[in-house]
Motif scaffolding. Structure first.
Motif, PDB file in Angstrom:
ATOM      1  N   THR A 102       0.925  -1.249   0.102  1.00  0.00           N
ATOM      2  CA  THR A 102       0.058  -0.035   0.057  1.00  0.00           C
ATOM      3  C   THR A 102       0.870   1.330   0.065  1.00  0.00           C
ATOM      4  O   THR A 102       0.423   2.384  -0.395  1.00  0.00           O
ATOM      5  CB  THR A 102      -0.886   0.194   1.188  1.00  0.00           C
ATOM      6  OG1 THR A 102      -0.153  -0.047   2.296  1.00  0.00           O
ATOM      7  CG2 THR A 102      -1.929  -1.150   1.211  1.00  0.00           C
ATOM      8  N   TRP A 167      -5.177   5.748   7.088  1.00  0.00           N
ATOM      9  CA  TRP A 167      -6.351   6.185   7.018  1.00  0.00           C
ATOM     10  C   TRP A 167      -6.527   6.353   5.171  1.00  0.00           C
ATOM     11  O   TRP A 167      -7.338   6.172   4.389  1.00  0.00           O
ATOM     12  CB  TRP A 167      -6.959   7.543   7.360  1.00  0.00           C
ATOM     13  CG  TRP A 167      -7.902   8.231   7.071  1.00  0.00           C
ATOM     14  CD1 TRP A 167      -8.396   9.055   6.323  1.00  0.00           C
ATOM     15  CD2 TRP A 167      -9.418   7.693   7.386  1.00  0.00           C
ATOM     16  NE1 TRP A 167      -9.954   9.365   6.226  1.00  0.00           N
ATOM     17  CE2 TRP A 167     -10.528   8.439   6.959  1.00  0.00           C
ATOM     18  CE3 TRP A 167      -9.763   6.594   8.507  1.00  0.00           C
ATOM     19  CZ2 TRP A 167     -11.836   8.350   7.159  1.00  0.00           C
ATOM     20  CZ3 TRP A 167     -11.125   6.382   8.525  1.00  0.00           C
ATOM     21  CH2 TRP A 167     -12.017   7.223   8.002  1.00  0.00           C
ATOM     22  N   THR A 168      -5.388   6.954   4.729  1.00  0.00           N
ATOM     23  CA  THR A 168      -5.179   7.162   3.452  1.00  0.00           C
ATOM     24  C   THR A 168      -5.282   5.945   2.427  1.00  0.00           C
ATOM     25  O   THR A 168      -5.100   5.856   1.135  1.00  0.00           O
ATOM     26  CB  THR A 168      -3.984   7.862   2.863  1.00  0.00           C
ATOM     27  OG1 THR A 168      -2.844   7.273   3.419  1.00  0.00           O
ATOM     28  CG2 THR A 168      -3.979   9.217   3.719  1.00  0.00           C
ATOM     29  N   ARG A 169      -5.172   4.831   2.943  1.00  0.00           N
ATOM     30  CA  ARG A 169      -5.031   3.627   2.253  1.00  0.00           C
ATOM     31  C   ARG A 169      -6.269   2.666   2.459  1.00  0.00           C
ATOM     32  O   ARG A 169      -6.207   1.478   2.547  1.00  0.00           O
ATOM     33  CB  ARG A 169      -3.844   2.467   2.657  1.00  0.00           C
ATOM     34  CG  ARG A 169      -2.555   3.434   2.703  1.00  0.00           C
ATOM     35  CD  ARG A 169      -2.351   3.668   0.968  1.00  0.00           C
ATOM     36  NE  ARG A 169      -0.859   4.159   0.697  1.00  0.00           N
ATOM     37  CZ  ARG A 169      -0.500   5.357   0.990  1.00  0.00           C
ATOM     38  NH1 ARG A 169      -1.420   6.435   1.331  1.00  0.00           N
ATOM     39  NH2 ARG A 169       0.778   5.842   0.658  1.00  0.00           N
ATOM     40  N   MET A 170      -7.216   3.387   3.162  1.00  0.00           N
ATOM     41  CA  MET A 170      -8.514   2.461   3.203  1.00  0.00           C
ATOM     42  C   MET A 170      -9.176   1.875   2.080  1.00  0.00           C
ATOM     43  O   MET A 170     -10.055   0.745   2.161  1.00  0.00           O
ATOM     44  CB  MET A 170      -9.781   3.410   3.791  1.00  0.00           C
ATOM     45  CG  MET A 170      -9.449   3.800   5.368  1.00  0.00           C
ATOM     46  SD  MET A 170      -9.567   2.374   6.443  1.00  0.00           S
ATOM     47  CE  MET A 170      -9.345   2.978   8.199  1.00  0.00           C
ATOM     48  N   GLU A 171      -8.796   2.127   0.959  1.00  0.00           N
ATOM     49  CA  GLU A 171      -9.409   1.421  -0.275  1.00  0.00           C
ATOM     50  C   GLU A 171      -8.732   0.097  -0.655  1.00  0.00           C
ATOM     51  O   GLU A 171      -9.346  -0.942  -1.153  1.00  0.00           O
ATOM     52  CB  GLU A 171      -9.124   2.392  -1.747  1.00  0.00           C
ATOM     53  CG  GLU A 171      -7.734   2.474  -2.049  1.00  0.00           C
ATOM     54  CD  GLU A 171      -6.802   3.298  -1.271  1.00  0.00           C
ATOM     55  OE1 GLU A 171      -5.605   3.451  -1.573  1.00  0.00           O
ATOM     56  OE2 GLU A 171      -7.352   4.063  -0.464  1.00  0.00           O
ATOM     57  N   HIS A 172      -7.555  -0.123   0.164  1.00  0.00           N
ATOM     58  CA  HIS A 172      -7.071  -1.386  -0.062  1.00  0.00           C
ATOM     59  C   HIS A 172      -7.811  -2.369   0.933  1.00  0.00           C
ATOM     60  O   HIS A 172      -8.066  -2.104   2.117  1.00  0.00           O
ATOM     61  CB  HIS A 172      -5.417  -1.256   0.442  1.00  0.00           C
ATOM     62  CG  HIS A 172      -4.776  -2.545   0.250  1.00  0.00           C
ATOM     63  ND1 HIS A 172      -4.818  -3.642   0.936  1.00  0.00           N
ATOM     64  CD2 HIS A 172      -3.916  -2.870  -0.644  1.00  0.00           C
ATOM     65  CE1 HIS A 172      -4.096  -4.652   0.147  1.00  0.00           C
ATOM     66  NE2 HIS A 172      -3.498  -3.936  -0.603  1.00  0.00           N
ATOM     67  N   ILE A 173      -7.714  -3.728   0.458  1.00  0.00           N
ATOM     68  CA  ILE A 173      -8.718  -4.714   1.170  1.00  0.00           C
ATOM     69  C   ILE A 173      -8.135  -4.907   2.337  1.00  0.00           C
ATOM     70  O   ILE A 173      -8.734  -5.421   3.609  1.00  0.00           O
ATOM     71  CB  ILE A 173      -8.835  -5.788   0.205  1.00  0.00           C
ATOM     72  CG1 ILE A 173     -10.072  -6.753   1.025  1.00  0.00           C
ATOM     73  CG2 ILE A 173      -7.769  -6.563  -0.004  1.00  0.00           C
ATOM     74  CD1 ILE A 173     -10.487  -7.876   0.038  1.00  0.00           C
ATOM     75  N   THR A 175      -6.507  -3.076   4.536  1.00  0.00           N
ATOM     76  CA  THR A 175      -6.719  -1.982   5.752  1.00  0.00           C
ATOM     77  C   THR A 175      -7.636  -2.323   6.672  1.00  0.00           C
ATOM     78  O   THR A 175      -7.422  -2.297   7.768  1.00  0.00           O
ATOM     79  CB  THR A 175      -6.621  -0.593   5.074  1.00  0.00           C
ATOM     80  OG1 THR A 175      -5.488  -0.537   4.315  1.00  0.00           O
ATOM     81  CG2 THR A 175      -6.491   0.362   6.087  1.00  0.00           C
TER      82      THR A 175
END
Length: 223
Positions: A102, A167-173, A175
């Motif tokens: 990420t 927080w900025t990587r919340m789109e990664h499954i 996270t």
């Protein structure tokens, strides 16, 4: 090792095992060892502020190695240790994979993840286990039931910190899975009075090994 208590054969075996593991890691990636050595030599020829910073990192890195060699053999529980070692290897691999893929942190080798860093997770786990026992033995009677309040303070603060960090990587499954795992660890059948000491040992180790930017120039952590 273990204060004034005599050293027994099992402690010697543990110490030798740790030394062999570290040596195997170094030999398997000798290119990184020589690269770190060359970078350190070049850094020591730089301006004074850089030299002082680098010397601090070298001392801290050496301190981590000494801590590992001295603390882990203070408690000999082979079956439990093997279980913790295996779980920490798996967990460390998954977390390093998530973090490096990420972009939350990287290593100068650009590996995602670098396999040579994985053994640091089980070794750190064993250190935390020993340090938590020592902390409880030394300070438990002074802290008493206040350990329960300390645990729940950790239970609130730690998930908030990891959520902010990721927080900025919340789109990664990975996270939300990581965050959910943190919450599960804190809130599913906790034993606050005992678990508090594990958290104390963990926080000390994290700040000692990572929080002070220790050895980042040596092992190549970037963020």
């Amino acid at each position: 090792m273990g204060g004034n208590r005599p050293i027994n054969k099992e402690q010697i075996y543990y110490t030798l095992g740790i030394a062999v593991l570290i040596a195997m890691i170094a030999l398997s990636r000798w290119d990184l060892v020589t690269g770190a050595f060359n970078n350190t030599v070049r850094g020591l020829q730089s301006h004074p502020a850089r030299v002082l910073w680098l010397l601090g990192e070298v001392v801290l890195f050496g301190g981590i190695l000494i801590l590992t060699m001295r603390v882990i053999p203070t408690k000999i529980t082979p079956q439990k240790d093997a279980t913790m070692f295996l779980i920490a290897c798996i967990g460390g691999f998954l977390i390093e994979s998530w973090g490096t893929q990420t972009g939350l942190w990287t290593y100068y080798t650009k590996e995602t993840p670098p396999l040579w860093i994985i053994p640091a997770w089980p070794l750190g786990t064993l250190i935390i286990d020993r340090m938590s026992v020592q902390a409880k033995e030394k300070y438990g009677r002074f802290v008493g039931d206040r350990a329960i309040y300390g645990y729940w303070a950790f239970a609130v603060i730690c998930p908030l910190i990891i959520s902010w960090f990721a927080w900025t990587r919340m789109e990664h499954i990975g996270t939300p899975i990581i965050i959910a795992t943190f919450l599960l660890a804190f809130y599913f059948k906790p034993n606050p009075k005992e678990d508090f000491w594990i958290l104390v040992g963990g926080k000390f180790y994290v700040f000692f090994a990572i929080g002070g930017s220790g050895s980042r120039s040596i092992i190549g952590i970037q963020r």
